[in-house]
Scaffold this active site. Structure first.
Site, PDB file in Angstrom:
ATOM      1  N   THR A 103      -5.548  59.284  52.829  1.00 51.55           N
ATOM      2  CA  THR A 103      -4.565  59.612  53.874  1.00 51.55           C
ATOM      3  C   THR A 103      -3.193  59.034  53.528  1.00 51.55           C
ATOM      4  O   THR A 103      -2.243  59.202  54.286  1.00 51.55           O
ATOM      5  CB  THR A 103      -4.996  59.067  55.260  1.00 51.55           C
ATOM      6  N   ALA A 142      -6.995  49.449  54.347  1.00 50.68           N
ATOM      7  CA  ALA A 142      -7.661  50.719  54.032  1.00 50.68           C
ATOM      8  C   ALA A 142      -8.749  51.030  55.049  1.00 50.68           C
ATOM      9  O   ALA A 142      -9.671  50.234  55.245  1.00 50.68           O
ATOM     10  CB  ALA A 142      -8.273  50.643  52.634  1.00 50.68           C
ATOM     11  N   PHE A 154     -10.227  54.667  57.752  1.00 51.67           N
ATOM     12  CA  PHE A 154      -9.912  55.887  58.498  1.00 51.67           C
ATOM     13  C   PHE A 154      -9.635  55.463  59.933  1.00 51.67           C
ATOM     14  O   PHE A 154     -10.288  54.545  60.445  1.00 51.67           O
ATOM     15  CB  PHE A 154     -11.085  56.874  58.430  1.00 51.67           C
ATOM     16  N   SER A 155      -8.672  56.141  60.584  1.00 55.55           N
ATOM     17  CA  SER A 155      -8.260  55.627  61.893  1.00 55.55           C
ATOM     18  C   SER A 155      -7.958  56.700  62.932  1.00 55.55           C
ATOM     19  O   SER A 155      -7.201  56.466  63.857  1.00 55.55           O
ATOM     20  CB  SER A 155      -7.049  54.701  61.722  1.00 55.55           C
ATOM     21  N   ASN A 196     -16.888  54.364  55.500  1.00 61.49           N
ATOM     22  CA  ASN A 196     -15.632  53.896  54.908  1.00 61.49           C
ATOM     23  C   ASN A 196     -15.202  52.528  55.479  1.00 61.49           C
ATOM     24  O   ASN A 196     -14.948  51.587  54.736  1.00 61.49           O
ATOM     25  CB  ASN A 196     -14.527  54.918  55.151  1.00 61.49           C
ATOM     26  N   TYR A 225     -14.585  54.813  65.883  1.00 59.25           N
ATOM     27  CA  TYR A 225     -13.506  54.119  65.173  1.00 59.25           C
ATOM     28  C   TYR A 225     -13.400  52.671  65.662  1.00 59.25           C
ATOM     29  O   TYR A 225     -13.438  51.725  64.863  1.00 59.25           O
ATOM     30  CB  TYR A 225     -12.180  54.854  65.380  1.00 59.25           C
ATOM     31  N   ASN A 284       0.124  49.759  69.632  1.00 61.37           N
ATOM     32  CA  ASN A 284       0.685  50.994  69.049  1.00 61.37           C
ATOM     33  C   ASN A 284       1.796  50.659  68.062  1.00 61.37           C
ATOM     34  O   ASN A 284       2.882  50.260  68.477  1.00 61.37           O
ATOM     35  CB  ASN A 284       1.221  51.904  70.150  1.00 61.37           C
ATOM     36  N   TYR A 299      -0.324  64.054  78.686  1.00 58.75           N
ATOM     37  CA  TYR A 299      -1.711  64.161  79.146  1.00 58.75           C
ATOM     38  C   TYR A 299      -1.927  63.334  80.411  1.00 58.75           C
ATOM     39  O   TYR A 299      -2.271  62.167  80.348  1.00 58.75           O
ATOM     40  CB  TYR A 299      -2.668  63.712  78.037  1.00 58.75           C
TER      41      TYR A 299
HETATM   42  N1  NAD Z   1      -0.988  52.804  62.961  1.00 59.34           N
HETATM   43  C1  NAD Z   1      -1.447  52.222  64.060  1.00 59.34           C
HETATM   44  O1  NAD Z   1      -0.873  52.383  65.163  1.00 59.34           O
HETATM   45  C2  NAD Z   1      -2.664  51.324  63.982  1.00 59.34           C
HETATM   46  C3  NAD Z   1      -3.117  50.710  65.156  1.00 59.34           C
HETATM   47  C4  NAD Z   1      -4.222  49.869  65.088  1.00 59.34           C
HETATM   48  C5  NAD Z   1      -4.848  49.621  63.875  1.00 59.34           C
HETATM   49  N2  NAD Z   1      -4.413  50.248  62.758  1.00 59.34           N
HETATM   50  C6  NAD Z   1      -5.117  49.980  61.482  1.00 59.34           C
HETATM   51  O2  NAD Z   1      -4.163  49.666  60.500  1.00 59.34           O
HETATM   52  C7  NAD Z   1      -4.572  50.123  59.217  1.00 59.34           C
HETATM   53  C8  NAD Z   1      -3.489  50.966  58.604  1.00 59.34           C
HETATM   54  O3  NAD Z   1      -3.188  52.070  59.458  1.00 59.34           O
HETATM   55  P1  NAD Z   1      -2.115  53.161  59.060  1.00 59.34           P
HETATM   56  O4  NAD Z   1      -1.579  53.716  60.320  1.00 59.34           O
HETATM   57  O5  NAD Z   1      -1.204  52.584  58.046  1.00 59.34           O
HETATM   58  O6  NAD Z   1      -3.074  54.272  58.394  1.00 59.34           O
HETATM   59  P2  NAD Z   1      -2.845  55.126  57.063  1.00 59.34           P
HETATM   60  O7  NAD Z   1      -3.857  56.229  57.127  1.00 59.34           O
HETATM   61  O8  NAD Z   1      -1.415  55.501  56.910  1.00 59.34           O
HETATM   62  O9  NAD Z   1      -3.216  54.100  55.904  1.00 59.34           O
HETATM   63  C9  NAD Z   1      -4.534  53.839  55.504  1.00 59.34           C
HETATM   64  C10 NAD Z   1      -4.547  53.845  53.975  1.00 59.34           C
HETATM   65  O10 NAD Z   1      -5.850  53.479  53.516  1.00 59.34           O
HETATM   66  C11 NAD Z   1      -6.203  54.348  52.433  1.00 59.34           C
HETATM   67  N3  NAD Z   1      -7.673  54.363  52.395  1.00 59.34           N
HETATM   68  C12 NAD Z   1      -8.538  54.804  53.338  1.00 59.34           C
HETATM   69  N4  NAD Z   1      -9.808  54.606  52.936  1.00 59.34           N
HETATM   70  C13 NAD Z   1      -9.745  54.021  51.712  1.00 59.34           C
HETATM   71  C14 NAD Z   1     -10.725  53.550  50.795  1.00 59.34           C
HETATM   72  N5  NAD Z   1     -12.033  53.656  51.040  1.00 59.34           N
HETATM   73  N6  NAD Z   1     -10.312  52.977  49.651  1.00 59.34           N
HETATM   74  C15 NAD Z   1      -8.984  52.863  49.359  1.00 59.34           C
HETATM   75  N7  NAD Z   1      -8.010  53.292  50.190  1.00 59.34           N
HETATM   76  C16 NAD Z   1      -8.398  53.863  51.365  1.00 59.34           C
HETATM   77  C17 NAD Z   1      -5.563  55.672  52.765  1.00 59.34           C
HETATM   78  O11 NAD Z   1      -5.362  56.511  51.664  1.00 59.34           O
HETATM   79  C18 NAD Z   1      -4.228  55.212  53.387  1.00 59.34           C
HETATM   80  O12 NAD Z   1      -3.215  55.070  52.402  1.00 59.34           O
HETATM   81  C19 NAD Z   1      -5.881  50.890  59.448  1.00 59.34           C
HETATM   82  O13 NAD Z   1      -6.940  50.023  59.117  1.00 59.34           O
HETATM   83  C20 NAD Z   1      -5.867  51.191  60.933  1.00 59.34           C
HETATM   84  O14 NAD Z   1      -7.180  51.263  61.457  1.00 59.34           O
HETATM   85  C21 NAD Z   1      -3.327  51.100  62.774  1.00 59.34           C
END
Ligand code: NAD
Length: 325
Positions: free
Chosen positions: A39, A74, A76-77, A92, A141, A170, A206
């Site tokens: 992603t 890293a 999925f989210s 994952n 998740y 957020n 929503y």
């Molecule tokens: N963005 C938010 O608002 C938010 C809120 C709460 C928690 N988070 C957490 O923060 C982290 C980052 O979120 P984000 O918004 O930057 O998401 P994002 O999808 O932009 O980044 C996740 C990255 O992890 C990589 N990835 C996924 N599975 C992998 C694997 N098995 N091996 C190697 N790389 C892998 C993807 O390619 C991606 O670059 C996540 O763990 C997410 O659960 C994000």
């Protein structure tokens, strides 16, 4: 400047990981980004970081004792996707982290910062949400992230890992050329900006009958650069054998309508909205208590103003639009 150290940043080609990697580099640290680009985007890896394209499930191939610590983003989210494909999230987020922890143990890397989430709490009984609130995730998740938090607690107690889990609320805004580009996008601010850019006709609200001042859901938006600062502080605050869990939010809530109005003000564009039915599982108010992060990490957000968050995200969105034109 602090003594340069060497960190592995998993998921450093994604939104939050890339901004944290950039902050580590600015402090003079060495950074290796491990990302499978599932992603994330190659161009998201900040200049100066070494890039390894690979999965955390195979972390043992790359991790060795030369690293001082790991910052683990890293995962999925997508909450909605996780409901339909829970196995994808367990494999994952949980399986991947098990492999990463094993690789760290074998290599003797004993510092970890983990991206946890407000989704571990589920529907809160009281707000603001503190770290002692019951954890009852309402999606696979959230459950997968909570499972990892438990895994890390055990790793600290049994094997002396020093760890901090940061439970983000957020995350929003951008840091120069590093910003949010999830596909599909599900976060409110980038979606409203797509309307301002003319790439989407209207923003769906929503539910407007929640028990909140304007009837729309209230959420806690935290600037991604403030979030990055908290990760650097976490690296300094951690101690061997201890797993510290801190919420990361502003402690201030903004309603969906306040966000839309702020986007109108910042961009000067009209943003049509349509009211849609409530989505199942959307709590009325999700706001973090930021007290533990302040007391334990010494962290205070320096960009709590929603207009600044939106302005930075807008600059990033326009930059991308021009690049793709
Ligand atoms: N963005 C938010 O608002 C938010 C809120 C709460 C928690 N988070 C957490 O923060 C982290 C980052 O979120 P984000 O918004 O930057 O998401 P994002 O999808 O932009 O980044 C996740 C990255 O992890 C990589 N990835 C996924 N599975 C992998 C694997 N098995 N091996 C190697 N790389 C892998 C993807 O390619 C991606 O670059 C996540 O763990 C997410 O659960 C994000």
């Amino acid at each position: 400047m602090t003594k340069p150290e060497k960190y592995l940043v998993t998921g450093g080609a994604g939104y939050v990981g890339s901004v944290v990697a950039a902050h580590l580099l600015e402090r003079g640290h060495h950074v290796t980004v491990l990302d499978d680009l599932s992603t994330g985007f190659r161009e998201g890896v900040p200049a100066g970081a070494e890039f390894v394209e690979g999965r955390i499930q195979d972390a043992a191939r790359w991790l060795d004792g030369s690293y001082d610590g790991v910052l683990h983003f890293a995962a999925f989210s997508q909450v909605g996707e996780s409901v339909g494909k829970p196995e994808k999230y367990w494999e994952n987020n949980v399986g991947g982290t098990m492999a990463l922890l094993a690789a760290m143990r074998t290599a003797g890397v004993r510092k970890l910062v983990f991206s946890s989430t407000a989704a571990t709490y589920g529907e809160p009984a009281t707000v603001p949400i503190t770290e002692t609130a019951p954890t009852a995730p309402t999606s696979p998740y959230g459950a997968s992230k909570l499972a990892v938090d438990h895994m890390i607690t055990g790793e600290c107690a049994a094997h002396g890992l020093a760890a901090v889990s940061l439970r983000y609320f957020n995350v929003a805004g951008a840091y120069g050329a590093l910003g949010e580009r999830h596909e599909p996008e599900s976060h409110l601010i980038p979606l409203v900006l797509q309307v301002a850019l003319g790439r989407r006709e209207a923003i769906s609200v929503y539910g407007d009958d929640y028990p909140t001042p304007d009837g729309t859901c209230v959420r806690d938006y935290i600037h991604v650069a403030d979030l990055a600062e908290a990760h650097l502080l976490a690296l300094d605050a951690m101690t061997a054998g201890d797993h510290l869990i801190c919420n990361l939010g502003n402690g201030n809530g903004f309603s969906v309508r306040e966000v839309i109005e702020t986007v109108r003000e910042v961009t000067g564009h009209p943003v049509p909205e349509v009211t849609a039915p409530r989505r199942p599982g959307d709590p009325a108010v999700l706001v973090a208590s930021a007290e533990a992060a302040r007391d334990r990490l010494g962290w205070t957000p320096s960009r709590p103003d929603l207009a600044e968050v939106v302005a930075d995200a807008w600059a990033f969105a326009r930059h991308r639009q021009e690049e793709n034109a």
